[in-house]
Enzyme design. Sequence first.
Site, PDB file in Angstrom:
ATOM      1  CG  ASP A 214       3.246 -20.301  52.994  1.00 57.28           C
ATOM      2  OD1 ASP A 214       3.378 -19.164  53.455  1.00 57.28           O
ATOM      3  OD2 ASP A 214       3.548 -21.337  53.636  1.00 57.28           O
TER       4      ASP A 214
HETATM    5  C1  GLC Z   1       4.030 -21.467  57.038  1.00 56.53           C
HETATM    6  C2  GLC Z   1       4.629 -20.133  56.654  1.00 56.53           C
HETATM    7  C3  GLC Z   1       5.841 -20.252  55.797  1.00 56.53           C
HETATM    8  C4  GLC Z   1       6.616 -21.485  56.207  1.00 56.53           C
HETATM    9  C5  GLC Z   1       5.775 -22.691  55.830  1.00 56.53           C
HETATM   10  C6  GLC Z   1       6.437 -23.998  56.255  1.00 56.53           C
HETATM   11  O1  GLC Z   1       2.649 -21.404  56.951  1.00 56.53           O
HETATM   12  O2  GLC Z   1       3.781 -19.179  56.059  1.00 56.53           O
HETATM   13  O3  GLC Z   1       6.606 -19.048  55.952  1.00 56.53           O
HETATM   14  O4  GLC Z   1       7.865 -21.529  55.545  1.00 56.53           O
HETATM   15  O5  GLC Z   1       4.464 -22.618  56.361  1.00 56.53           O
HETATM   16  O6  GLC Z   1       6.542 -24.060  57.637  1.00 56.53           O
END
Ligand code: GLC
Length: 744
Positions: A283
């Site tokens: 993430d």
């Molecule tokens: C965010 C979220 C994740 C998302 C990623 C890209 O922090 O936690 O669910 O897909 O970043 O946007």
Amino acid sequence: MPLKFFISAFLFCSIFFTVSAQQKTWSNKVDSVLHLMTLEEKIGQLNQYTDDLTLTGPATVDNDKASQIKNGQVGSLLNSLGTTRVRSWQTMAMQSRLKIPLLFGQDVIHGYKTTFPIPLAEAASWDMDAIELSARIAATEASASGINWTFAPMVDIARDPRWGRVMEGAGEDTYLGSLIAKARVTGFQGKKLGGLDAVMACVKHFAAYGAAVGGRDYNSVDMSERQLWEVYLPPFKAALDAGAATFMNSFNDVNGIPATGNAYLQRTILKGKWNFTGFVVSDWGSIGEMVNHGYVKNDYEAALSAIRAGSDMDMESRSYKNNLAKLVKDNKIPVSLIDDAVKRILLKKFELGLFDDPFRFCNTTREQQALNNAAHVKAARAIAAKSIVLLKNENHLLPLSKSTKTIAFIGPLVKPLLQNKGFWDVTIPGVDSNFIVSQWKGLQNKVGASSTLLYAKGCDIEGDNKAGFAEAIAIAKQADVVILSIGEKRDMSGEAKSRSNINIPGVQEDLLKELLATGKPVVVLINAGRPLVFNYTADHAPAILYTWWLGSEAGNAIADVLFGDVNPSAKLPMTFPLSVGQVPIYYNHFNTGRPATNDNNHIYNSSYTDLSIFPKYAFGYGLSYTDFKYSDLKISKNKMTAKDQIDVAVTITNTGKYDGEEVVQLYLHNKVASVVRPIKELKDFQKIQIATGASKTIHFQINAQKLSFYNQQLAWVTEPGDFELMIGSSSADIRLKTEFELVK
Ligand code: GLC
């Protein structure tokens, strides 16, 4: 042996050998590309940046993304939208030495241009076909717009409505959440990955992100392995079994080890026991954030921990780009560890057809056709109406008559457009954000020609300003019926949107009180991304619809339900607490040694001395404009072995005035086992359409799978014993029950 046997055998073999031959071809191709790559180019494939178009995490400014892409130092971008922009980045990638195409990821969570209800609202539909179609349409639009990877479905089981991301998942139940996970993966990836209308799914957040302490986003998770396996992992496994191409790990630590550096999760379970052959993306920045966790000393160690633990691609932390080469040079990691991650990523690029044509998702004609598609809008309206939960309907106030003379539509959420999209909508530059039907417009479309419609905002969502009350009360007095649309703001739920107070904010319920004092009938619409606490409304308003955030067709869908063109059939996918003081509160809890079974006795039992133990609305609750009678529960036998099954039959009769759909829920209670079992668990359901006055007998099968659980040794077992079987209209509205025994 009949001829058809030989034909089907031949077909099976030819398909089997074709698929495996194709996999062999791809794996040979992957190896041939890998063989040509320098270490720096390999590390480049593990590196993902955001386009600076829209940010979905804390930004790191660096201005040389273009040159890094041209040098083959980037494997993927996220947040890059539209065929033109995607084509420009891909063109740069084609200038690199090996011309390895980029992957383009995006949070297409509940629709791309056509916005569908937030996932928690869709979960309330309990309609797997509708949920799959929603994802299918989202994929069709996104893939026509350059995207080939969505960071969805989010499958985190959540029992705490303070956590803002409950809006993104399927609620509190493992069985329902697993079915929805499968439906969403199937919808996003379509018949076959590589189809022009398919995007890779990305199952997230691995794992147990929804169990953050205090409902505070990114907070720690600490639970028994048994609970991890029993409650939180099954939706991930269901998604993997549905063919999910990728996984995303989570920000949280799990039992003291950050998910990103958690080899038990990513290697032992996901890539080992479950044999996952796709790849894991971290993430946003979560690799580097292991320093904050205090799990590693610095970024060098963060990269070491993450690559060892099975995190394949680094979203936005730059830990891999900055450290992997040195880790190899320092003999901390073998190149084979990097090769494994690179091969997983290259394989997906081959499967998506990007090596054959890096621009295959960049066709502007296809984009224009997909983004303005009447069928998509029609589907969005239908699933939005299916997601609306009827919480209360005293004296059948609803549905409203289309010949109502004067209607007052009041509240801060009547006219806004974007609010209806909820969190995680996709804001596409240059795409008309008016492509949303407001709640006001929906009412006008439905009865504007025949009724007098009056509007007043009444108050804001937040703040204590009551200056607008007088105008609202004045139009209410002129009306035959009042509709009041209140709730939280769309960005009060979602990522980093945990709330300690989940009441309806501001003076909105005070406004309701004044409107009720006019003596006019008031229908309340509650807009939210989570279960809210609204006891005044619940106890005093004669009719309540929980409208969540319904997306592009919100206004039309709400009007369809208000005036009975759609009979509401949704059921709550999460328990609604009476007070935030009850949280976490969920239906499938253990009995304890001193169970509290009523609110009259607080002596030596598991209750509060100052609050009821019962929620405001139970998991699985939702009304209809009609009524359903449950009768004739029959089971084929009252003893079964693990090799057996019991057939269950129950008859449902529509005793009301309207055709309608009912979600018939089957719960089991394993009365005694080697580990305590929940007082009830959803093990099956059927959503059935029944015409007024008609009856339907429906059937369920009880097999060993439905009786199994993880024992103390984490073995998935059945144990002989007595089971209660309950059939209900909600987890708290059990209409019929019986018992059976599982014998050796
Ligand atoms: C965010 C979220 C994740 C998302 C990623 C890209 O922090 O936690 O669910 O897909 O970043 O946007």
